[in-house]
Write an enzyme that holds these catalytic residues in place. Structure first.
Site, PDB file in Angstrom:
ATOM      1  N   GLU A  77      45.550  41.048  43.215  1.00  0.00           N
ATOM      2  CA  GLU A  77      46.746  41.148  44.258  1.00  0.00           C
ATOM      3  C   GLU A  77      47.957  41.561  43.278  1.00  0.00           C
ATOM      4  O   GLU A  77      48.257  40.843  42.285  1.00  0.00           O
ATOM      5  CB  GLU A  77      47.109  39.721  44.986  1.00  0.00           C
ATOM      6  CG  GLU A  77      48.614  39.775  45.609  1.00  0.00           C
ATOM      7  CD  GLU A  77      48.590  40.990  46.621  1.00  0.00           C
ATOM      8  OE1 GLU A  77      47.521  41.515  47.293  1.00  0.00           O
ATOM      9  OE2 GLU A  77      49.536  41.708  46.556  1.00  0.00           O
ATOM     10  N   GLY A 111      46.033  39.505  32.336  1.00  0.00           N
ATOM     11  CA  GLY A 111      46.058  40.440  31.428  1.00  0.00           C
ATOM     12  C   GLY A 111      47.626  41.432  31.646  1.00  0.00           C
ATOM     13  O   GLY A 111      48.295  40.805  32.049  1.00  0.00           O
ATOM     14  N   ASN A 112      47.203  42.676  31.204  1.00  0.00           N
ATOM     15  CA  ASN A 112      48.476  43.200  31.179  1.00  0.00           C
ATOM     16  C   ASN A 112      49.133  43.644  32.592  1.00  0.00           C
ATOM     17  O   ASN A 112      50.443  43.549  32.726  1.00  0.00           O
ATOM     18  CB  ASN A 112      48.488  44.735  30.463  1.00  0.00           C
ATOM     19  CG  ASN A 112      46.927  45.311  30.514  1.00  0.00           C
ATOM     20  OD1 ASN A 112      46.539  45.714  31.691  1.00  0.00           O
ATOM     21  ND2 ASN A 112      46.416  45.353  29.451  1.00  0.00           N
ATOM     22  N   THR A 114      49.099  41.532  35.125  1.00  0.00           N
ATOM     23  CA  THR A 114      49.524  40.192  35.422  1.00  0.00           C
ATOM     24  C   THR A 114      50.881  40.043  34.750  1.00  0.00           C
ATOM     25  O   THR A 114      51.999  39.442  35.202  1.00  0.00           O
ATOM     26  CB  THR A 114      48.488  39.209  34.918  1.00  0.00           C
ATOM     27  OG1 THR A 114      47.245  39.230  35.636  1.00  0.00           O
ATOM     28  CG2 THR A 114      49.190  37.666  35.408  1.00  0.00           C
ATOM     29  N   ASP A 136      39.001  42.474  27.436  1.00  0.00           N
ATOM     30  CA  ASP A 136      39.392  43.676  26.610  1.00  0.00           C
ATOM     31  C   ASP A 136      40.140  43.633  25.312  1.00  0.00           C
ATOM     32  O   ASP A 136      40.464  44.866  24.795  1.00  0.00           O
ATOM     33  CB  ASP A 136      40.177  44.494  27.431  1.00  0.00           C
ATOM     34  CG  ASP A 136      39.270  45.139  28.816  1.00  0.00           C
ATOM     35  OD1 ASP A 136      39.696  45.700  29.823  1.00  0.00           O
ATOM     36  OD2 ASP A 136      37.904  44.588  28.800  1.00  0.00           O
ATOM     37  N   ARG A 171      12.965  55.439  20.565  1.00  0.00           N
ATOM     38  CA  ARG A 171      14.062  55.973  21.652  1.00  0.00           C
ATOM     39  C   ARG A 171      15.384  55.649  21.309  1.00  0.00           C
ATOM     40  O   ARG A 171      15.729  55.068  20.282  1.00  0.00           O
ATOM     41  CB  ARG A 171      13.768  55.148  22.942  1.00  0.00           C
ATOM     42  CG  ARG A 171      12.912  55.410  23.930  1.00  0.00           C
ATOM     43  CD  ARG A 171      12.560  54.512  24.875  1.00  0.00           C
ATOM     44  NE  ARG A 171      11.670  54.798  26.125  1.00  0.00           N
ATOM     45  CZ  ARG A 171      11.080  54.243  26.941  1.00  0.00           C
ATOM     46  NH1 ARG A 171      11.668  52.920  27.083  1.00  0.00           N
ATOM     47  NH2 ARG A 171      10.356  54.453  27.788  1.00  0.00           N
TER      48      ARG A 171
END
Ligand code: F6P
Length: 341
Positions: A77, A111-112, A114, A136, A171
């Site tokens: 939010e 984080g940023n 917030t 991150d 692979r």
């Protein structure tokens, strides 16, 4: 006898291991060291809008140090972003709830995004303390956020596991690591996990260079290759995952059998690493010391080995991105790890 301070605490944005350690660090320091009252706000800033909160008592903090996620719940939010759900003034509702609760301070763990919201609430007159968290590791101003070390362990273990299956099938294995804007997790897990190619959002890459490098490995009898890509790398189709795009380009360009793995939310799950538990606890404890000294409008940060603080106004939503000359990139290039350019 002065009235004990009453502080609110919320967790917002993407969850990560260590949030409960931070909640515990704030709660126990506030209650035990300072005799403060703590109010837990549910689901990030939504809890202040929907008036969903509860007294956070010391007994509720027992046993949560090692538990992943957040006992408060979280949401993305954004109170300063208009939404259909709340026609009226969301910041005004938040201020009203803050005052109704009689809070002396609101601790915002996130984080940023917030921290940007936290700074705007501080500008609106609320006493705010920010605590930076995210897997991150891209919050501006701090050398590290908790969540990163736990996700690094998970991502590195996943990359380790790819070597045996890649070798068995001869692979190329492509693994996508979280990191929407910043490539810290992909860089560190790529180097730690023995990645041959590491692609980061911060560095432009050229698929011809990547494919030539992989073909050269095959020519030099390297039985397999591991390609680590951050989810936020540049790609032509934003609806296609980084792993799908890169694996397709490699198979087309080298004709070597290639498979992809998207690690996704596994990187955000489970119990926090010991280092994240310690960092989150230090952040939480330091935050309450700031409140006790009535030093508001600050974000707690890690600088070197020290826990310090800085003005929230200097953080904003600025990102801490991987510099293209970062020492680990230089070292990795010296080990013939390819960054696509
Ligand atoms: O911010 C942390 C993070 O995990 C990013 O790495 C990722 O891109 C994003 O959150 C996912 O957001 P959500 O949890 O809202 O899907």
């Amino acid at each position: 006898m002065t009235k004990p301070k009453r502080i609110g605490i919320l967790t917002a944005g993407g969850d990560c291991p260590g949030l409960n350690a931070a909640i515990r660090g704030v709660g126990k320091t506030a209650i035990v060291k300072y005799g403060m009252e703590v109010i837990g706000i549910s689901s990030g800033f939504l809890g202040l809008l929907d008036k969903e909160y509860f007294p956070l008592e010391e007994h509720m903090l027992s046993g949560i140090l090692t538990v992943g996620g957040t006992i408060l719940g979280t949401s993305r939010e954004k109170p300063f972003k208009k939404s259909k759900r709340y026609k009226i003034d969301k910041p005004g509702i938040i201020k009203e709830t803050y005052n109704e609760l009689g809070l002396d301070c609101l601790v915002c763990i996130g984080g940023n995004g917030t921290q940007k919201t936290a700074d705007r609430l501080a500008d609106a007159g609320l006493n705010i303390i920010g605590i930076p968290k995210t897997i991150d590791n891209d919050v501006y101003g701090t050398d590290q956020t908790f969540g990163f070390d736990s996700a690094l362990l998970i991502a590195t273990d996943a990359i380790d596991r790819l070597h045996s299956t890649a070798n068995s099938h001869k692979r190329i294995m492509v693994i996508e690591i979280m990191g929407h804007h910043a490539g810290w997790l992909a860089l560190y897990s790529g180097v730690a996990g023995g990645g041959d190619v590491i692609l980061l959002p911060e560095l432009d890459y050229n698929m011809d260079i990547v494919n030539d490098y992989l073909l050269n490995r095959a020519k030099n009898k390297k039985p397999y290759s591991i390609v680590v890509v951050a989810e936020g790398i540049g790609k032509p189709n934003k609806d296609q995952s980084a792993a799908s795009y890169i694996a397709g380009e490699i198979e087309r360009g080298t004709c070597i059998e290639t498979r992809k793995t998207i690690l996704g939310y596994i990187q955000r799950g489970g119990s926090p690493s010991p280092m994240d538990r310690i960092l989150a606890t230090r952040f939480g404890s330091y935050a309450v010391d700031l409140i006790a000294n009535e030093e508001y409008g600050r974000m707690v940060i890690k600088k070197g080995e020290k826990i310090k603080d800085m003005p929230l106004s200097e953080v904003g939503s600025k990102l801490r991105l991987v510099p293209d000359d970062h020492k680990l990139i230089k070292k990795a290039r010296g080990l013939d790890i390819c960054f696509g350019g």
